[in-house]
Design an enzyme around this catalytic site. Structure first.
Site, PDB file in Angstrom:
ATOM      1  CG  ASP A 168      12.585   1.221   2.587  1.00  0.00           C
ATOM      2  OD1 ASP A 168      11.774   0.292   2.465  1.00  0.00           O
ATOM      3  OD2 ASP A 168      12.247   2.419   2.607  1.00  0.00           O
ATOM      4  CG  HIS A 244       8.332   0.722   1.585  1.00  0.00           C
ATOM      5  ND1 HIS A 244       9.354   1.310   2.299  1.00  0.00           N
ATOM      6  CD2 HIS A 244       7.243   1.483   1.785  1.00  0.00           C
ATOM      7  CE1 HIS A 244       8.889   2.397   2.913  1.00  0.00           C
ATOM      8  NE2 HIS A 244       7.618   2.524   2.617  1.00  0.00           N
ATOM      9  CB  SER A 428       6.973   5.603   2.639  1.00  0.00           C
ATOM     10  OG  SER A 428       7.097   4.909   3.827  1.00  0.00           O
TER      11      SER A 428
END
Ligand SMILES: [Ca+2]
Ligand SMILES: [Ca+2]
Ligand SMILES: [Ca+2]
Ligand SMILES: [Ca+2]
Length: 484
Positions: A168, A244, A428
């Site tokens: 990620d 994220h 996600s």
């Protein structure tokens, strides 16, 4: 030989390299030698990606066309752009203009709240802590999956022998609710023969090709600190990473019962931080396959992937290099969990990946679990992809509450009064619920291979209308049922 030299000579005279270069698959390992010699003659940089005879070359698009004729070359593709599957970027010109004005003003004042290249040091000691997780009630996805029931019934909250690679934007490995669950590369821990700390001695002590890789690796900047460089506020409206990877990691394995924050689905398993998406929320195929290769070679059981090629300007072509990397993960017995993708701006509900694939989630490899996003009332997220054959299952992916950098917890990713408010939404956010569930199952069933884990997750899904005929399982993740 003559033909090769001609190509080499041509390469020498043609224009500047493309931004991210090209990926070239050579016919066999022996051809690396002759190919590299040719490229050296043409003064072209070659990097061995150490996977299925792929190399990266810094050449222009015109040169790439010529290179196809090279006798050592089997395939060639662009080193494509990949993106995270959560996007706050605004496409409204009025909002963009306002955001840019604010950013310019902040920059002029020198108060732009953006953490630059100052990656924090990696903590090497355990923090500990006890007491219930005060923010658990905000984790609707955990409650919906009755994870507390799953833990008590199965007698496990995960094993520290099970490792999930979060591929990620990096992870805030200093976060109070993640620091104790970071994977530690034992080959780089302790002291060396000279009494130096192996984690910081500048030596590749375990000989895996990476120096001082303690919690993972940063394939974006090629360093040993896969920190989650992120942007905030107005900057996010112009695109970028809101933290994220840290949000994803918390959902998989935030530390449970430490008196802080939240809990992951599997609060005792380990997180390996694989950074290849940068602060701009983008990475390359080269970075992705580097991360996949590292994760497999260094013992990750599950590869968690909330990124892809679809939407928002990412390159949408299928990639043979990426497929070779996923094949490698499958050959080595690893599970590859992937966000199904968030459609394209304006496509929303109609994004059927059977008709319009989103990679890597839609690749054919059986070790992939492709995950769609649902909200609290079991409705498909308005952005979420689906596909009767190409999406496997749904999981919580709307307004998900989790960790973000700097010891923060949130389900609202951006809140600028009068302009925009947005929650943490995305396939996600759904995928890491499944990665956590897989890790929990593998903790309880250490001999289970990826086939068994995948089969168990899909067969225990709760049927919901939103996924009926829109996924392989026709349902949503049910961790309690999985651990029954
Ligand atoms: Ca090493
Ligand atoms: Ca070292
Ligand atoms: Ca870094
Ligand atoms: Ca906690």
């Amino acid at each position: 030989m003559k033909a090769i030299l001609t190509i080499a000579a041509l390469l020498f005279v043609v224009s500047a390299p493309a931004a991210d270069g090209w990926l070239v698959k050579l016919k066999n390992s022996r051809s690396l030698h002759t190919f590299a010699a040719d490229m050296e003659r043409a003064q072209v940089n070659v990097k061995d990606l150490k996977l299925a005879n792929w190399v990266k070359v810094d050449i222009s698009d015109e040169e790439a066309q010529l290179l196809k004729q090279h006798s050592d070359v089997l395939a060639i593709e662009k080193n494509a752009t990949l993106k995270l599957q959560t996007n706050i970027e605004s496409y409204d010109p009025v909002i963009r203009a306002q955001a840019q004005a604010h950013i310019d003003a902040q920059r002029a004042l020198g108060i732009l709240s953006y953490r630059g290249e100052d990656n924090p040091e990696i903590p090497l000691t355990i923090t500990g802590g006890s007491g219930s997780d005060p923010l658990f009630d905000k984790q609707w996805g955990m409650i919906d999956n009755d994870i507390k029931g799953a833990w008590s019934q199965s007698g496990t909250k995960g094993s520290d022998q099970i490792v999930v690679a979060v591929i990620d934007t990096g992870v805030d490995y200093t976060h109070e609710d993640l620091v104790d669950n970071m994977w530690r590369n034992v080959g780089e821990m302790g002291t060396d023969a000279n009494g130096q700390n192996m984690a910081t001695n500048g030596i590749d002590d375990d000989g895996n090709g990476f120096i001082d890789d303690v919690v993972g690796w940063d394939f974006g900047r090629d360093d040993n600190k896969p920190y989650d460089l992120h942007k905030t506020g107005f900057q996010l409206l112009m695109g970028g990473n809101p933290g994220h990877g840290t949000h994803v990691a918390g959902c998989v394995a935030a530390t449970g019962d430490n008196g802080k924050g939240i809990t992951g689905v599997a609060p005792n398993v380990k997180i390996m931080a694989m950074r290849f998406l940068t602060e701009d929320g983008q990475g390359t195929t080269e970075g992705a396959i580097g991360a996949i290769k590292y994760a497999v070679d260094n013992g990750a059981h599950i590869l968690q992937n909330s990124w892809g090629s679809e939407g928002d300007g990412g390159d949408k072509e299928a990639s043979q290099a990426l497929q070779d990397a996923i094949q490698y993960s499958m050959d080595q017995g690893r599970l590859f969990v992937a966000a199904a993708g968030n459609g394209h701006q304006g496509v929303g509900y109609d994004n059927d990946t059977d008709a319009k694939p989103a990679y890597p989630a839609s690749y054919d490899h059986d070790n992939i679990i492709s995950v769609a996003a649902i909200d609290k009332s079991d409705a498909l997220g308005s952005f979420s992809n689906w596909g009767r054959n190409t999406v496997d299952i749904a999981a919580p992916g709307v307004a998900v509450f989790s960790t973000v950098p700097d010891n923060v917890y949130q389900d609202t990713v951006i809140d600028i009064p009068g302009l925009i408010t947005a929650t943490w939404d995305g396939t996600s956010m759904a995928a890491p619920h499944v990665s956590g569930a897989a890790a929990l199952y593998m903790s309880k069933n250490p001999n289970a291979d990826w086939r068994e884990v995948k089969q168990a997750i899909l067969s225990t899904a709760t049927p919901i209308n939103a996924m009926s005929g829109k996924s392989v399982s026709n349902g949503k993740l049910n961790v309690r049922q999985l651990m029954q």
